[in-house]
Design an enzyme around this catalytic site. Structure first.
Site, short mmCIF file in Angstrom:
data_model
loop_
_atom_site.label_atom_id
_atom_site.label_comp_id
_atom_site.label_asym_id
_atom_site.label_seq_id
_atom_site.Cartn_x
_atom_site.Cartn_y
_atom_site.Cartn_z
N GLU A 1 -2.99 1.82 -3.19
CA GLU A 1 -4.09 1.48 -2.29
C GLU A 1 -4.08 2.30 -0.99
O GLU A 1 -4.07 1.74 0.11
CB GLU A 1 -4.10 -0.03 -2.02
CG GLU A 1 -4.29 -0.80 -3.32
CD GLU A 1 -4.57 -2.28 -3.14
OE1 GLU A 1 -4.48 -2.79 -2.01
OE2 GLU A 1 -4.92 -2.93 -4.15
N GLU B 1 -4.58 -2.92 -11.09
CA GLU B 1 -4.52 -4.27 -10.51
C GLU B 1 -5.90 -4.89 -10.69
O GLU B 1 -6.91 -4.28 -10.34
CB GLU B 1 -4.18 -4.25 -9.02
CG GLU B 1 -2.74 -3.90 -8.68
CD GLU B 1 -2.45 -4.10 -7.19
OE1 GLU B 1 -3.11 -4.94 -6.55
OE2 GLU B 1 -1.56 -3.39 -6.68
#
Length: 608
Positions: free
Chosen positions: A294, A386
């Site tokens: 991320e 995810e």
């Protein structure tokens, strides 16, 4: 990248339904998804946010807008977007509706158990092999496998919580369950380069020293459990970091770029070469390397976007310098962002990119393939490394039932356009914000501490139990193909499973909505002659819901409560009367609450 001007969706319809409004529109070429603007009478227009998902856009029509009041008129506009971070360039013409008065009629589901037929009108799939995109799973950092009581806890264990040795054993057991019962073959986890693993240190002479002893122990254990890693190249070792003080999580993972890019490249090359030397290229070529976690969020990457692109480019060159067969991808971003950015960079520079990876929570995955095709990369893998019903730690949706139909809706929606959809995560042994404070704390895991199975676990379990041969199926009625969805498949031994669920991505309805309860009338045709054994499995508030067996306010169970919980930790699956098809047809009727999942299983007698 220029801003793409996609066409506005046509033929937008807003259809009154009991407890919700059904929206439908014509898909737009090149769209990754669609934003929905809703205006209640006399109010300001608002985007539909599904109770707070990180991406507002939905993958496509049809869509059920839930959580509405009965009475007011709602007006909608639909806009196509080229990606999660793109704006709408052209909104559709408006369409208006109110929720329908009265109770909904039954949803009819018809399945043709004969093979080779085209999908009937209104169907959600023809025949073909089931795509098991859930066989990648997410996990907290794998160093938990090496915890030992004699090392002492890294932090105080909350009263009654497991010891470090118990954490290691339970975490390993959770990963084994993921492999043995849920079919998982790969696991993606954080922080293999964290200094807890002592991968790289700097000597007094200023030179770097590599030590992969703990990495080897972690991956040896993972392979023993039947799983292969997605090697997330994170976080930055202190010896390499430009600013070692920039950290995240209780375990202080360093999120800084490297001070020296050549040293980052050398480390990645050394790691890849070591893994190939230890496990062999034929094995490691079946793994994958993913660059960072991320980086579009400041909390996880203190560098710039361009510095991430360089981080990726250096890592990709390093991995491929070891062997071209090794797979590498990214950008592993939150909320579906930067995918086209990385694809454009790869197309422009020739930088290796074997798969793209990204994340989303509280929504179903968008369609990334059009963005990749725009850059000549339509054939590479798409991995959502995810994905889950909520991104918030201890959010009040993780232990409940709404996650079960959410999981199944995601698996069905992504079928045919995603290569991996990894639920985040397999176990509540999760240390980002510290050890769990109590048993039912709304952790991310499919499994609790102690490996009790949550409703979301049972959803993946039921999907994995489906046979490989998909059967044609159609659904009709109020809520069909938006709230109530279904899939049917046959095993090699002739067993037929019809999986039906009722759910919404609107997490504001985690406690349900009585207006959305539906009755289901299921008809299965094309069955063989002779008797069939039948059973009904359920996941809802009253069935297969382990949290319902734990008294409110419980911290950690005492031994008698643990015994009761373990006794209750089973899938509700009960026999039905024997089925003798009339002209190859059998019928079933059952209620399906929202949220809820039901499975009808038909099993032929064993061959003589």
């Amino acid at each position: 990248m220029g801003q793409l001007a996609l066409a506005k969706p046509g033929r937008v319809r807003a259809v009154p339904r009991a407890g919700h409004i059904e929206l439908d529109w014509e898909p737009v070429p090149g769209a990754a998804g669609y934003l929905i603007e809703r205006t209640e009478q006399g109010a300001t227009p608002q985007l539909v946010r599904h109770g707070g998902s990180d991406v507002a856009a939905v993958a496509g029509p049809p869509f059920a807008d839930t959580g509405l009041a009965d009475g007011p008129e709602y007006t909608y506009r639909i806009g196509a977007v080229a990606g999660a971070e793109y704006p709408v360039r052209s909104w559709s013409e408006p369409a208006s509706a109110r929720t329908a008065a009265g109770q909904a009629g039954p949803v009819t589901v018809t399945v043709n158990a004969s093979t080779g037929d085209a999908a009937p009108e209104g169907g959600n799939g023809g025949t073909g092999r089931l795509d098991r995109i859930w066989r990648m799973t997410g996990a907290e950092r794998l160093s938990q496998l090496l915890l030992r009581d004699e090392d002492g806890p890294s932090e105080p264990v909350p009263g009654g919580g497991p010891s470090p040795g118990q954490i290691a054993a339970e975490f390993a057991a959770a990963l084994r369950l993921a492999h043995d019962d849920l079919g998982a073959t790969m696991v993606r986890a954080h922080a293999i380069l964290h200094d807890d693993n002592a991968v790289v240190t700097r000597g007094e002479d200023g030179g770097l020293r590599y030590d992969f002893t703990r990495v080897d122990a972690i991956y040896d254990r993972l392979l023993e459990l039947g799983l292969r890693p997605v090697v997330e190249l994170s976080f930055m070792p202190a010896a390499l970091a430009r600013d070692p003080g920039q950290t995240v999580f209780t375990y202080r993972a360093i999120v800084s770029p490297p001070a020296d890019w050549a040293q980052w490249r050398d480390l990645v090359a050394a790691l890849a070469a070591h893994l190939v030397g230890r496990y062999g290229i034929d094995e490691v070529a079946r793994w994958a390397f993913e660059v960072w976690n991320e980086p579009n969020l400041e909390v996880f990457w203190s560098g710039t976007q361009q510095e991430y692109l360089r981080l990726y480019a250096e890592a990709a060159a390093a991995v491929k310098s070891v062997d071209s067969r090794l797979r590498i991808g990214g950008p592993a971003t939150a909320a579906g962002e930067w995918v086209e950015l990385l694809a454009a960079q790869a197309a422009e520079t020739g930088m290796p990119l074997d798969f793209v990876s990204t994340h989303t929570y509280g929504n179903l995955p968008l369609d990334l393939r059009p963005a990749l095709r725009r850059h000549g990369l339509g054939g590479i893998g798409i991995w959502w490394t995810e994905w889950g019903i909520g991104a918030g730690h201890f959010g009040d949706v993780h232990d409940g039932v709404l996650g079960a139909p959410f999981v199944l809706s995601g698996l069905l929606a992504a079928d045919g356009r995603v290569d991996a959809l990894a639920y985040w995560v397999v176990s509540d042994h999760f240390e980002e914000l510290g050890r769990p404070p109590r048993l039912f704390h709304n952790g991310f895991g499919l499994l609790t501490v102690g490996n009790l199975r949550k409703p979301r676990y049972w959803a993946v379990h039921l999907a994995e139990q489906l046979g490989d041969q998909r059967l044609t199926l159609a659904a009709d009625g109020d809520g069909a193909n938006t709230l109530v969805r279904a899939v049917a498949a046959r095993r090699e031994d002739g067993t037929i499973d019809v999986l039906v669920w009722n759910g919404t991505i609107n997490v504001a309805l985690r406690e349900g909505d009585p207006r959305l309860l539906r009755s289901v009338e299921l008809t299965v045709s094309g069955l063989p002659d002779g008797p069939l054994t039948a059973s009904l499995a359920r996941v809802d508030e009253a069935h297969s819901n382990i949290a319902a067996y734990c008294p409110a306010g419980t911290g950690w169970p005492d031994e008698p409560l643990w015994a009761r919980l373990r006794a209750a930790d089973e899938l509700y699956d009960r026999p039905l009367p024997e089925v003798r098809p009339a002209d190859g047809t059998a019928s079933f009727a059952f209620d399906l609450p929202m949220p809820g999942v039901a499975r009808i299983r038909l099993t032929p007698p064993p061959p003589p």
